[in-house]
Design a protein around this motif. Structure first.
Motif, PDB file in Angstrom:
ATOM      1  N   MET A   1       0.842  -1.200   0.000  1.00 55.84           N
ATOM      2  CA  MET A   1       0.000   0.000   0.000  1.00 55.84           C
ATOM      3  C   MET A   1       0.878   1.251   0.000  1.00 55.84           C
ATOM      4  O   MET A   1       1.854   1.323   0.744  1.00 55.84           O
ATOM      5  N   GLU A   2       0.535   2.197  -0.844  1.00 53.06           N
ATOM      6  CA  GLU A   2       1.352   3.405  -0.980  1.00 53.06           C
ATOM      7  C   GLU A   2       1.324   4.224   0.298  1.00 53.06           C
ATOM      8  O   GLU A   2       0.270   4.454   0.898  1.00 53.06           O
ATOM      9  N   ASN A   3       2.494   4.655   0.722  1.00 50.73           N
ATOM     10  CA  ASN A   3       2.619   5.447   1.934  1.00 50.73           C
ATOM     11  C   ASN A   3       2.344   6.923   1.621  1.00 50.73           C
ATOM     12  O   ASN A   3       2.989   7.508   0.753  1.00 50.73           O
ATOM     13  N   LYS A   4       1.378   7.509   2.321  1.00 57.85           N
ATOM     14  CA  LYS A   4       1.042   8.914   2.119  1.00 57.85           C
ATOM     15  C   LYS A   4       0.910   9.618   3.458  1.00 57.85           C
ATOM     16  O   LYS A   4       0.633   8.993   4.485  1.00 57.85           O
ATOM     17  N   MET A   5       1.096  10.938   3.446  1.00 59.61           N
ATOM     18  CA  MET A   5       0.866  11.719   4.656  1.00 59.61           C
ATOM     19  C   MET A   5      -0.629  11.930   4.830  1.00 59.61           C
ATOM     20  O   MET A   5      -1.327  12.299   3.881  1.00 59.61           O
ATOM     21  N   LYS A   6      -1.107  11.707   6.028  1.00 62.50           N
ATOM     22  CA  LYS A   6      -2.535  11.834   6.284  1.00 62.50           C
ATOM     23  C   LYS A   6      -2.926  13.227   6.780  1.00 62.50           C
ATOM     24  O   LYS A   6      -2.240  13.817   7.612  1.00 62.50           O
ATOM     25  N   ILE A   7      -4.028  13.710   6.243  1.00 61.13           N
ATOM     26  CA  ILE A   7      -4.706  14.870   6.812  1.00 61.13           C
ATOM     27  C   ILE A   7      -6.040  14.355   7.320  1.00 61.13           C
ATOM     28  O   ILE A   7      -6.899  13.930   6.538  1.00 61.13           O
ATOM     29  N   GLU A   8      -6.206  14.351   8.630  1.00 62.17           N
ATOM     30  CA  GLU A   8      -7.440  13.866   9.244  1.00 62.17           C
ATOM     31  C   GLU A   8      -8.315  15.068   9.621  1.00 62.17           C
ATOM     32  O   GLU A   8      -7.837  16.012  10.243  1.00 62.17           O
ATOM     33  N   ILE A   9      -9.582  14.997   9.236  1.00 60.29           N
ATOM     34  CA  ILE A   9     -10.485  16.130   9.459  1.00 60.29           C
ATOM     35  C   ILE A   9     -11.659  15.703  10.325  1.00 60.29           C
ATOM     36  O   ILE A   9     -12.470  14.863   9.921  1.00 60.29           O
ATOM     37  N   TRP A  10     -11.739  16.282  11.516  1.00 60.24           N
ATOM     38  CA  TRP A  10     -12.907  16.065  12.366  1.00 60.24           C
ATOM     39  C   TRP A  10     -13.973  17.073  11.941  1.00 60.24           C
ATOM     40  O   TRP A  10     -13.702  18.275  11.815  1.00 60.24           O
ATOM     41  N   SER A  11     -15.187  16.570  11.728  1.00 62.12           N
ATOM     42  CA  SER A  11     -16.226  17.408  11.142  1.00 62.12           C
ATOM     43  C   SER A  11     -17.605  16.862  11.504  1.00 62.12           C
ATOM     44  O   SER A  11     -17.757  15.673  11.811  1.00 62.12           O
ATOM     45  N   ASP A  12     -18.596  17.741  11.471  1.00 56.89           N
ATOM     46  CA  ASP A  12     -19.994  17.312  11.575  1.00 56.89           C
ATOM     47  C   ASP A  12     -20.722  17.801  10.338  1.00 56.89           C
ATOM     48  O   ASP A  12     -20.467  18.913   9.856  1.00 56.89           O
ATOM     49  N   VAL A  13     -21.608  16.975   9.822  1.00 57.58           N
ATOM     50  CA  VAL A  13     -22.338  17.295   8.592  1.00 57.58           C
ATOM     51  C   VAL A  13     -23.089  18.619   8.710  1.00 57.58           C
ATOM     52  O   VAL A  13     -23.240  19.345   7.737  1.00 57.58           O
ATOM     53  N   MET A  14     -23.539  18.949   9.917  1.00 55.44           N
ATOM     54  CA  MET A  14     -24.361  20.133  10.116  1.00 55.44           C
ATOM     55  C   MET A  14     -23.558  21.381  10.464  1.00 55.44           C
ATOM     56  O   MET A  14     -24.127  22.427  10.762  1.00 55.44           O
ATOM     57  N   CYS A  15     -22.235  21.279  10.413  1.00 52.35           N
ATOM     58  CA  CYS A  15     -21.381  22.423  10.730  1.00 52.35           C
ATOM     59  C   CYS A  15     -21.126  23.238   9.465  1.00 52.35           C
ATOM     60  O   CYS A  15     -20.444  22.752   8.557  1.00 52.35           O
ATOM     61  N   PRO A  16     -21.643  24.466   9.373  1.00 57.01           N
ATOM     62  CA  PRO A  16     -21.483  25.247   8.146  1.00 57.01           C
ATOM     63  C   PRO A  16     -20.038  25.583   7.811  1.00 57.01           C
ATOM     64  O   PRO A  16     -19.673  25.674   6.639  1.00 57.01           O
ATOM     65  N   PHE A  17     -19.203  25.744   8.823  1.00 54.79           N
ATOM     66  CA  PHE A  17     -17.803  26.058   8.549  1.00 54.79           C
ATOM     67  C   PHE A  17     -17.008  24.830   8.112  1.00 54.79           C
ATOM     68  O   PHE A  17     -15.923  24.960   7.545  1.00 54.79           O
ATOM     69  N   CYS A  18     -17.556  23.633   8.369  1.00 54.91           N
ATOM     70  CA  CYS A  18     -16.858  22.421   7.934  1.00 54.91           C
ATOM     71  C   CYS A  18     -16.888  22.290   6.411  1.00 54.91           C
ATOM     72  O   CYS A  18     -15.897  21.858   5.808  1.00 54.91           O
ATOM     73  N   TYR A  19     -18.000  22.653   5.795  1.00 53.25           N
ATOM     74  CA  TYR A  19     -18.093  22.603   4.334  1.00 53.25           C
ATOM     75  C   TYR A  19     -17.168  23.663   3.723  1.00 53.25           C
ATOM     76  O   TYR A  19     -16.449  23.403   2.759  1.00 53.25           O
ATOM     77  N   ILE A  20     -17.160  24.834   4.325  1.00 54.05           N
ATOM     78  CA  ILE A  20     -16.249  25.894   3.871  1.00 54.05           C
ATOM     79  C   ILE A  20     -14.800  25.448   4.049  1.00 54.05           C
ATOM     80  O   ILE A  20     -13.945  25.653   3.174  1.00 54.05           O
ATOM     81  N   GLY A  21     -14.509  24.810   5.182  1.00 53.59           N
ATOM     82  CA  GLY A  21     -13.163  24.314   5.437  1.00 53.59           C
ATOM     83  C   GLY A  21     -12.735  23.273   4.417  1.00 53.59           C
ATOM     84  O   GLY A  21     -11.565  23.221   4.022  1.00 53.59           O
ATOM     85  N   LYS A  22     -13.675  22.445   3.987  1.00 53.73           N
ATOM     86  CA  LYS A  22     -13.374  21.442   2.961  1.00 53.73           C
ATOM     87  C   LYS A  22     -12.948  22.124   1.661  1.00 53.73           C
ATOM     88  O   LYS A  22     -11.971  21.721   1.027  1.00 53.73           O
ATOM     89  N   ARG A  23     -13.680  23.156   1.264  1.00 50.91           N
ATOM     90  CA  ARG A  23     -13.330  23.875   0.042  1.00 50.91           C
ATOM     91  C   ARG A  23     -11.962  24.557   0.166  1.00 50.91           C
ATOM     92  O   ARG A  23     -11.167  24.569  -0.762  1.00 50.91           O
ATOM     93  N   ASN A  24     -11.710  25.144   1.334  1.00 50.91           N
ATOM     94  CA  ASN A  24     -10.426  25.813   1.539  1.00 50.91           C
ATOM     95  C   ASN A  24      -9.272  24.815   1.486  1.00 50.91           C
ATOM     96  O   ASN A  24      -8.197  25.118   0.945  1.00 50.91           O
ATOM     97  N   LEU A  25      -9.488  23.624   2.040  1.00 49.02           N
ATOM     98  CA  LEU A  25      -8.456  22.595   1.979  1.00 49.02           C
ATOM     99  C   LEU A  25      -8.208  22.175   0.535  1.00 49.02           C
ATOM    100  O   LEU A  25      -7.059  22.024   0.105  1.00 49.02           O
ATOM    101  N   GLU A  26      -9.272  21.978  -0.217  1.00 45.16           N
ATOM    102  CA  GLU A  26      -9.126  21.589  -1.621  1.00 45.16           C
ATOM    103  C   GLU A  26      -8.364  22.654  -2.400  1.00 45.16           C
ATOM    104  O   GLU A  26      -7.520  22.334  -3.252  1.00 45.16           O
ATOM    105  N   ASN A  27      -8.653  23.910  -2.098  1.00 49.01           N
ATOM    106  CA  ASN A  27      -7.942  25.012  -2.749  1.00 49.01           C
ATOM    107  C   ASN A  27      -6.455  24.967  -2.411  1.00 49.01           C
ATOM    108  O   ASN A  27      -5.588  25.142  -3.274  1.00 49.01           O
ATOM    109  N   ALA A  28      -6.158  24.704  -1.133  1.00 43.91           N
ATOM    110  CA  ALA A  28      -4.760  24.633  -0.699  1.00 43.91           C
ATOM    111  C   ALA A  28      -4.040  23.477  -1.370  1.00 43.91           C
ATOM    112  O   ALA A  28      -2.900  23.613  -1.826  1.00 43.91           O
TER     113      ALA A  28
END
Length: 240
Positions: A1-28
């Motif tokens: 299995m390929e070794n990769k660095m993990k980014i673990e994200i704690w989140s709740d589906v109902m958290c509005p900033f979690c969806y925004i945070g997902k987009r910001n991470l994707e942008n980064a």
């Protein structure tokens, strides 16, 4: 299995900033040259485990009645978060959001993680809750969302019947408490750095770059030392 660095994200589906945070991470990550060596892992976190399974309140009523916030403050806050979402290309229809317990959604997320589709399901759940006004506690709705992202409709039912997935949720929440998570989204970088909140892409990129540099030192690329070379053919068709 390929070794990769993990980014673990704690989140709740109902958290509005979690969806925004997902987009910001994707942008980064789009700006990070080594993004193919990053593995994103979504972890469960419940902001309100006492939320009912059947919707009883609107988003505004929930914050006013349960969190004891003045209605003008709530309206201003929701308008602000809707504008923040718009800035990253998201459409929030919070007046349509169905306020229900997110436990079933997290069970499905845990199942999706075992199939390598956690990121795809998280995106679908966020869109369903914040934009489409779907009930993310309803099993039929969740089954359809899972099917849409490629999960087997029959197999995913085990997410709701197998206690193992509820146990995984409890483990994620216990781990969050252990490492000091006070709110979500929370980004754990290589289990060494923590970034709290929906930080701008530049902040996330800076932290990812730092964490990855240290990870790379511990996980160097395996490159063979060439001891001799002979005639060969290259992928572009040159043989010499």
């Amino acid at each position: 299995m390929e070794n990769k660095m993990k980014i673990e994200i704690w989140s709740d589906v109902m958290c509005p900033f979690c969806y925004i945070g997902k987009r910001n991470l994707e942008n980064a990550l789009e700006q990070f040259t080594e993004s193919k060596e990053i593995e994103v892992v979504w972890k469960s976190y419940q902001l309100d485990a006492e939320m009912p399974q059947v919707a009883e309140e609107s988003y505004i009523d929930y914050l006013v009645q349960r969190k004891r916030m003045p209605i003008d403050q709530v309206e201003q806050m929701l308008a602000g978060v809707t504008e923040s979402a718009k800035q990253v290309g998201l459409t929030y229809n919070l007046d349509k959001s169905v306020l229900v317990n997110s436990l079933n959604a997290h069970k499905l997320l845990q199942f999706a993680n075992t199939k390598g589709l956690g990121n795809e399901l998280e995106e679908r759940l966020f869109s369903a809750f914040f934009t489409e006004g779907k009930n993310i506690a309803d099993l039929a709705t969740l089954s359809q969302l899972g099917k849409e992202i490629g999960l087997d409709e029959a197999a995913l039912q085990t997410a709701f019947t197998d206690d193992n997935y509820a146990y995984r949720i409890a483990q994620d929440i216990a781990e969050a408490r252990h490492i000091g998570v006070q709110g979500v989204p929370f980004f754990g970088l290589d289990s060494r750095y923590g970034v709290s909140g929906a930080q701008p892409p530049a902040v996330l990129l800076e932290n990812i770059t730092t964490a990855f540099a240290e990870w790379r030192e511990r996980n160097p690329k395996s490159v063979l030392k060439m001891t001799s070379e002979g005639p060969s053919c290259t992928p572009d068709g040159i043989c010499e």
